[in-house]
Design a protein around this motif. Structure first.
Motif, PDB file in Angstrom:
ATOM      1  N   VAL A  18       0.832  -1.207   0.000  1.00  0.00           N
ATOM      2  CA  VAL A  18       0.000   0.000   0.000  1.00  0.00           C
ATOM      3  C   VAL A  18       0.868   1.258   0.000  1.00  0.00           C
ATOM      4  O   VAL A  18       0.459   2.314   0.473  1.00  0.00           O
ATOM      5  CB  VAL A  18      -0.963   0.021   1.201  1.00  0.00           C
ATOM      6  N   SER A  19       2.074   1.162  -0.548  1.00  0.00           N
ATOM      7  CA  SER A  19       2.975   2.302  -0.593  1.00  0.00           C
ATOM      8  C   SER A  19       2.535   3.296  -1.667  1.00  0.00           C
ATOM      9  O   SER A  19       1.554   3.076  -2.384  1.00  0.00           O
ATOM     10  CB  SER A  19       4.407   1.819  -0.865  1.00  0.00           C
ATOM     11  N   GLY A  20       3.265   4.398  -1.771  1.00  0.00           N
ATOM     12  CA  GLY A  20       2.896   5.435  -2.724  1.00  0.00           C
ATOM     13  C   GLY A  20       2.927   4.981  -4.170  1.00  0.00           C
ATOM     14  O   GLY A  20       2.092   5.392  -4.979  1.00  0.00           O
ATOM     15  N   SER A  21       3.880   4.134  -4.526  1.00  0.00           N
ATOM     16  CA  SER A  21       3.964   3.664  -5.910  1.00  0.00           C
ATOM     17  C   SER A  21       2.832   2.726  -6.285  1.00  0.00           C
ATOM     18  O   SER A  21       2.587   2.487  -7.470  1.00  0.00           O
ATOM     19  CB  SER A  21       5.310   2.969  -6.136  1.00  0.00           C
ATOM     20  N   PHE A  41       1.404  -3.711   3.829  1.00  0.00           N
ATOM     21  CA  PHE A  41       2.725  -3.217   4.224  1.00  0.00           C
ATOM     22  C   PHE A  41       3.129  -2.034   3.350  1.00  0.00           C
ATOM     23  O   PHE A  41       2.727  -1.913   2.197  1.00  0.00           O
ATOM     24  CB  PHE A  41       3.787  -4.322   4.120  1.00  0.00           C
ATOM     25  N   GLY A  42       3.876  -1.160   3.971  1.00  0.00           N
ATOM     26  CA  GLY A  42       4.545  -0.056   3.290  1.00  0.00           C
ATOM     27  C   GLY A  42       5.939   0.008   3.866  1.00  0.00           C
ATOM     28  O   GLY A  42       6.883  -0.575   3.345  1.00  0.00           O
ATOM     29  N   THR A  43       6.045   0.705   4.992  1.00  0.00           N
ATOM     30  CA  THR A  43       7.274   0.669   5.779  1.00  0.00           C
ATOM     31  C   THR A  43       7.161  -0.267   6.963  1.00  0.00           C
ATOM     32  O   THR A  43       8.147  -0.536   7.635  1.00  0.00           O
ATOM     33  CB  THR A  43       7.615   2.079   6.277  1.00  0.00           C
ATOM     34  N   ARG A  44       5.933  -0.742   7.276  1.00  0.00           N
ATOM     35  CA  ARG A  44       5.718  -1.691   8.357  1.00  0.00           C
ATOM     36  C   ARG A  44       4.602  -2.657   7.962  1.00  0.00           C
ATOM     37  O   ARG A  44       3.816  -2.371   7.058  1.00  0.00           O
ATOM     38  CB  ARG A  44       5.363  -0.981   9.655  1.00  0.00           C
ATOM     39  N   LEU A  45       4.530  -3.781   8.639  1.00  0.00           N
ATOM     40  CA  LEU A  45       3.546  -4.822   8.334  1.00  0.00           C
ATOM     41  C   LEU A  45       2.341  -4.669   9.248  1.00  0.00           C
ATOM     42  O   LEU A  45       2.483  -4.504  10.460  1.00  0.00           O
ATOM     43  CB  LEU A  45       4.169  -6.203   8.511  1.00  0.00           C
ATOM     44  N   GLY A  97       6.451   5.142   2.093  1.00  0.00           N
ATOM     45  CA  GLY A  97       7.595   4.468   1.510  1.00  0.00           C
ATOM     46  C   GLY A  97       7.382   2.969   1.437  1.00  0.00           C
ATOM     47  O   GLY A  97       6.316   2.438   1.759  1.00  0.00           O
ATOM     48  N   THR A  98       8.457   2.262   1.006  1.00  0.00           N
ATOM     49  CA  THR A  98       8.365   0.817   0.812  1.00  0.00           C
ATOM     50  C   THR A  98       9.585   0.132   1.401  1.00  0.00           C
ATOM     51  O   THR A  98      10.720   0.514   1.089  1.00  0.00           O
ATOM     52  CB  THR A  98       8.253   0.447  -0.675  1.00  0.00           C
ATOM     53  N   ARG A  99       9.362  -0.870   2.221  1.00  0.00           N
ATOM     54  CA  ARG A  99      10.415  -1.742   2.746  1.00  0.00           C
ATOM     55  C   ARG A  99       9.928  -3.178   2.589  1.00  0.00           C
ATOM     56  O   ARG A  99       9.457  -3.802   3.537  1.00  0.00           O
ATOM     57  CB  ARG A  99      10.727  -1.415   4.204  1.00  0.00           C
ATOM     58  N   ILE A 100      10.025  -3.688   1.360  1.00  0.00           N
ATOM     59  CA  ILE A 100       9.487  -5.023   1.076  1.00  0.00           C
ATOM     60  C   ILE A 100      10.246  -6.079   1.867  1.00  0.00           C
ATOM     61  O   ILE A 100       9.653  -6.960   2.501  1.00  0.00           O
ATOM     62  CB  ILE A 100       9.557  -5.319  -0.435  1.00  0.00           C
ATOM     63  N   GLY A 101      11.574  -5.997   1.829  1.00  0.00           N
ATOM     64  CA  GLY A 101      12.368  -7.004   2.515  1.00  0.00           C
ATOM     65  C   GLY A 101      12.127  -7.018   4.006  1.00  0.00           C
ATOM     66  O   GLY A 101      11.940  -8.088   4.608  1.00  0.00           O
ATOM     67  N   GLY A 102      12.107  -5.839   4.638  1.00  0.00           N
ATOM     68  CA  GLY A 102      11.890  -5.776   6.076  1.00  0.00           C
ATOM     69  C   GLY A 102      10.521  -6.282   6.483  1.00  0.00           C
ATOM     70  O   GLY A 102      10.376  -6.982   7.497  1.00  0.00           O
TER      71      GLY A 102
END
Length: 369
Positions: free
Chosen positions: A204-207, A234-238, A267-272
């Motif tokens: 659900v990030s900006g992109s 998730f975006g920066t958190r799950l 933002g996006t933190r897919i791996g985290g």
């Protein structure tokens, strides 16, 4: 009871059904009006199904009812045009009728109207990013009517069956006692089938702002169709949003789910986030033997090594990993670092940019089981 203006239209519709040979009594019309009193009479989906339940008493009258309804409410110059003030394009995109009610030779002609209408066919292949608010509302109605078949797996336990490969010795011997010990009838057992867990992880990030709402509506429809479904954003958190999506009203369910997600269009933190899912939920057995569907464009701002490790662990925990990338086939989708890292661990890569691609996923899920 419905409003007087609506009641007059419903009475005229009942007269039209009588003219086509459908037996409709006065009590049926009163029940029709009373049932619509608690619903929105401007919603032709409710109008269609309530009428079909209350006005049709014989199965062979269903095709006649369907044709009469379309002719009465969709043709120009009908009383509904002044009372309801609805556009035919919206009606065609939202109204659906099941093809299974028609005879085998007429199923193509009696297919869902939402899939036959030209306007709905355009919406079906139109990207979520290019849809207007009215078109997105029409797509939400279509997705709300989708009935998914969850993936299933065969268990080690067996159950009594009419046919099979494993004989049921206990039932066979018990039945032979009635025939002086002669096993006249052989009984069989077959392996039980249970649904696999289905986990949806939505970006659900900006992109992904142009696609996340459509994917969230699809997640709601999936959650309503199967029991073993978990939904995360998730975006920066799950964030786990399974509980809010249990609400009966789709608008209220989506509103509650959106209220829980604090990093919407950020933002996006897919791996985290995937690493957090594996450590917090995956190890608890949430995705063990299940189908994990990740909806993301792969634009990751986190550490690539964390994403590679998380995807490797996730692929070992679950049965299949399916990735929906709305930019699949475009240069941005193929060149993103996140997709290059995740691709070796993905079993199925699909696009989730329109309704047709989501329907493709719905068709694929039963085969993945």
């Amino acid at each position: 009871m419905a409003e007087p203006g609506i009641v007059a239209v419903l009475v005229d519709f009942a007269d039209a059904l009588r003219g086509e040979g459908v037996v409709v009594g006065s009590g049926d019309v009163l029940t029709y009006c009373a049932a619509l009193g608690g619903l929105d009479p401007t919603d032709l989906v409710d109008l269609y199904w309530v009428g079909r339940i209350t006005l049709v008493s014989r199965h062979e009258d269903i095709p006649t009812y369907h044709e009469t309804f379309l002719r009465f409410f969709l043709n120009a110059g009908t009383p509904l045009a002044d009372v309801l003030r609805l556009r035919a394009t919206t009606i065609e995109a939202t109204l659906t009728a099941p093809a299974t009610d028609a005879p085998a030779g007429e199923r193509d002609e009696q297919a869902p109207l939402g899939l036959q209408a030209s306007a709905a066919e355009v919406l079906r292949h139109k990207s979520f990013a290019a849809c207007t608010d009215a078109e997105l509302a029409a797509l939400r109605r279509i997705m709300a009517a989708i009935r998914l078949t969850p993936p299933r797996r065969r268990t080690r336990r067996t159950r009594p069956a009419r046919t099979g490969r494993t004989p049921d010795l206990r039932r066979t011997v018990r039945a032979s006692l009635r025939t002086s010990g002669e096993p006249v009838t052989l009984h069989w057992r077959a392996r039980r089938v249970r649904p696999r867990p289905l986990i949806l992880i939505l970006d659900v990030s900006g992109s992904m702002a142009d696609y996340s709402r459509g994917l969230l509506q699809f997640a709601y429809s999936t959650r309503r169709a199967a029991r073993k479904v978990e939904v995360f954003c998730f975006g920066t958190r799950l964030t786990r949003i399974t509980a809010p999506l249990r609400h009966r009203s789709p608008d209220e369910a989506l509103r509650r789910a959106a209220a829980l997600v604090v990093d919407w269009e950020g933002g996006t933190r897919i791996g985290g986030c995937l690493d957090e899912f594996v450590r917090t939920w995956g190890r608890r057995g949430v995705c063990r033997g299940g189908i994990v569907v990740v909806c993301s464009d792969g634009l990751d701002r986190g550490d690539p090594d964390v994403l590679a490790t998380a995807m490797s662990r996730l692929s070992r925990l679950c049965h299949r990993v399916v990735w929906l990338n709305p930019h699949e086939g475009n240069d941005s989708g193929q060149r993103s670092l996140g997709m290059l890292i995740a691709r070796p661990h993905i079993d199925e890569l699909l696009s989730g940019h329109d309704l047709a691609s989501l329907a493709e996923l719905a068709t694929l899920l039963p085969r993945l089981g």
